[in-house]
Design an enzyme around this catalytic site. Structure first.
Site, PDB file in Angstrom:
ATOM      1  N   ARG A 240     -69.207  -7.762 -37.262  1.00  5.89           N
ATOM      2  CA  ARG A 240     -68.868  -7.090 -36.013  1.00  5.89           C
ATOM      3  C   ARG A 240     -69.318  -5.639 -36.107  1.00  5.89           C
ATOM      4  O   ARG A 240     -69.236  -5.009 -37.155  1.00  5.89           O
ATOM      5  CB  ARG A 240     -67.357  -7.148 -35.749  1.00  5.89           C
ATOM      6  CG  ARG A 240     -66.849  -8.544 -35.408  1.00  5.89           C
ATOM      7  CD  ARG A 240     -67.334  -8.989 -34.030  1.00  5.89           C
ATOM      8  NE  ARG A 240     -66.807 -10.295 -33.643  1.00  5.89           N
ATOM      9  CZ  ARG A 240     -67.407 -11.454 -33.854  1.00  5.89           C
ATOM     10  NH1 ARG A 240     -68.578 -11.462 -34.482  1.00  5.89           N
ATOM     11  NH2 ARG A 240     -66.871 -12.578 -33.455  1.00  5.89           N
ATOM     12  N   GLU A 269     -71.243  -2.813 -27.490  1.00  5.82           N
ATOM     13  CA  GLU A 269     -72.277  -3.658 -26.918  1.00  5.82           C
ATOM     14  C   GLU A 269     -72.052  -3.729 -25.407  1.00  5.82           C
ATOM     15  O   GLU A 269     -70.925  -3.899 -24.969  1.00  5.82           O
ATOM     16  CB  GLU A 269     -72.235  -5.069 -27.512  1.00  5.82           C
ATOM     17  CG  GLU A 269     -72.667  -5.114 -28.970  1.00  5.82           C
ATOM     18  CD  GLU A 269     -72.788  -6.528 -29.515  1.00  5.82           C
ATOM     19  OE1 GLU A 269     -72.612  -7.497 -28.738  1.00  5.82           O
ATOM     20  OE2 GLU A 269     -73.053  -6.683 -30.705  1.00  5.82           O
ATOM     21  N   HIS A 293     -77.461  -9.578 -31.553  1.00  9.86           N
ATOM     22  CA  HIS A 293     -76.216 -10.325 -31.746  1.00  9.86           C
ATOM     23  C   HIS A 293     -76.427 -11.813 -31.465  1.00  9.86           C
ATOM     24  O   HIS A 293     -75.753 -12.426 -30.647  1.00  9.86           O
ATOM     25  CB  HIS A 293     -75.088  -9.776 -30.857  1.00  9.86           C
ATOM     26  CG  HIS A 293     -73.720 -10.133 -31.374  1.00  9.86           C
ATOM     27  ND1 HIS A 293     -72.573  -9.548 -30.897  1.00  9.86           N
ATOM     28  CD2 HIS A 293     -73.308 -11.031 -32.328  1.00  9.86           C
ATOM     29  CE1 HIS A 293     -71.514 -10.054 -31.519  1.00  9.86           C
ATOM     30  NE2 HIS A 293     -71.945 -10.958 -32.393  1.00  9.86           N
TER      31      HIS A 293
END
Length: 329
Positions: A240, A269, A293
């Site tokens: 993360r 994000e 991601h």
């Protein structure tokens, strides 16, 4: 029975085998943009919710759906689901535990090699007609490899174990830190050695992160921990974004404290254009490889995720207990 779908209809349809659904099951596609009032008005009598792993299921929604029996994350994460409110109502919260562990491990290897072999810098130079310049300078300056390289894994859950399985054949030395040390048998099986965090930071050539976001892991890669690392070290984050302090990492790369990084996740994000990593000067651009991601989002991941979801929906339809329950019921 009715199932409220709080995620992309297209994704659900693309990756689902609807023959797995129990007879008479009705899917109510609400989508990823909703309010509690939307869900209650459109699917208030639903028995199950399927929700994008990063989207919320609130106490208001749970209270407003009297027939609700299960909330199922589309992925591994479930931090946005009010698990306590669900438990109080006797509603199972389930996730797709470890469904993408092999794929995230694969992507971690990809990022390690991309940084060590200066993959994207070389690609850009070849495309610009500078192949021989790249070859000559890379040989002179030196390229990294995996053979005998010390890999330090922070977190040794499902992803860490899958990564160890993939890195051992490369001839790496594998180390890990986890608050819950594995048994000697597991350590022998995966060819890993347990070390404390201080040793891992100071001795590893590559540090890979496999931890959730908690108070103790938030910005665990920071000015202090970076200062303990080797100057040739690289950091790989497929966990993360919040576990890495981007500003501290950018400064460490620019001042030579560490060499570089491979980042599949960043915080926040979407990543803003003024992020310190993105704004590093041109000479440091290729010290960092970024991906959007997508480490755990391959076709097979979603196919397997929806297989798990529809199996659990079938369990609920039969009055049976589902698997991968995360709220203690």
């Amino acid at each position: 029975m009715k199932v409220a779908i709080l995620t992309s209809k297209e994704r659900c349809e693309k990756y689902s085998d609807f023959s797995m659904l129990p007879e008479g099951c009705e899917l109510i596609h609400i989508g990823p943009e909703y309010t509690a009032a939307d869900v209650i008005s459109k699917a208030g009598d639903a028995e199950c919710i399927v929700v994008d792993a990063v989207l919320p299921v609130t106490a208001e929604m749970i209270e407003g759906m009297p027939r609700l029996k299960m909330i199922h994350s589309e992925g591994v994460g479930f931090a946005a689901i009010d698990v306590d409110a669900a438990a109080k109502k006797g509603v199972y919260v389930c996730n797709n535990k470890a469904v993408n562990a092999p794929q995230v491990a694969e992507h971690t290897v990809l990022l390690i090699l991309a940084v060590l072999r200066r993959l994207f810098e070389g690609d850009a130079m070849v495309r610009a007609g500078r192949q021989m310049e790249a070859k000559t300078s890379f040989i002179y300056e030196g390229l990294g490899d995996l053979l005998e390289r010390k890999i330090g894994m922070i977190g040794f859950g499902a992803i860490g174990k899958e990564l160890a399985k993939r890195l051992h054949p490369f001839g790496c030395e594998l180390y890990y830190y986890d608050p819950f040390r594995a048994s000697p048998e597991v350590e022998a099986e995966y060819h890993v050695t347990y070390v404390d965090q201080e040793t891992l930071f100071s001795q590893s050539d590559v540090i890979t992160l496999h931890v959730p976001v908690t108070p103790s892991t938030t910005k665990m890669i920071n000015k202090d921990t970076l200062s303990k690392m080797k100057s040739n070290a690289i950091i790989i984050n497929c966990a993360r974004g919040a576990v890495v302090d981007s500003e501290a990492l950018a400064q460490a790369i620019m001042n030579g404290t560490v060499y570089g990084a491979g980042l599949d996740t960043m915080e926040p994000e979407p990543v803003p254009i003024d992020d310190p990593i993105i704004q590093m000067p041109e000479e440091f651009r290729y010290h960092v490889v970024m991906s959007p991601h997508i480490a755990g989002t391959t076709t097979m991941v979603f196919v397997n995720a929806y297989r798990n979801i529809w199996r659990n929906v079938t369990h609920i339809a039969k009055g049976e207990k589902p698997f991968n329950i995360v709220n203690g019921l």
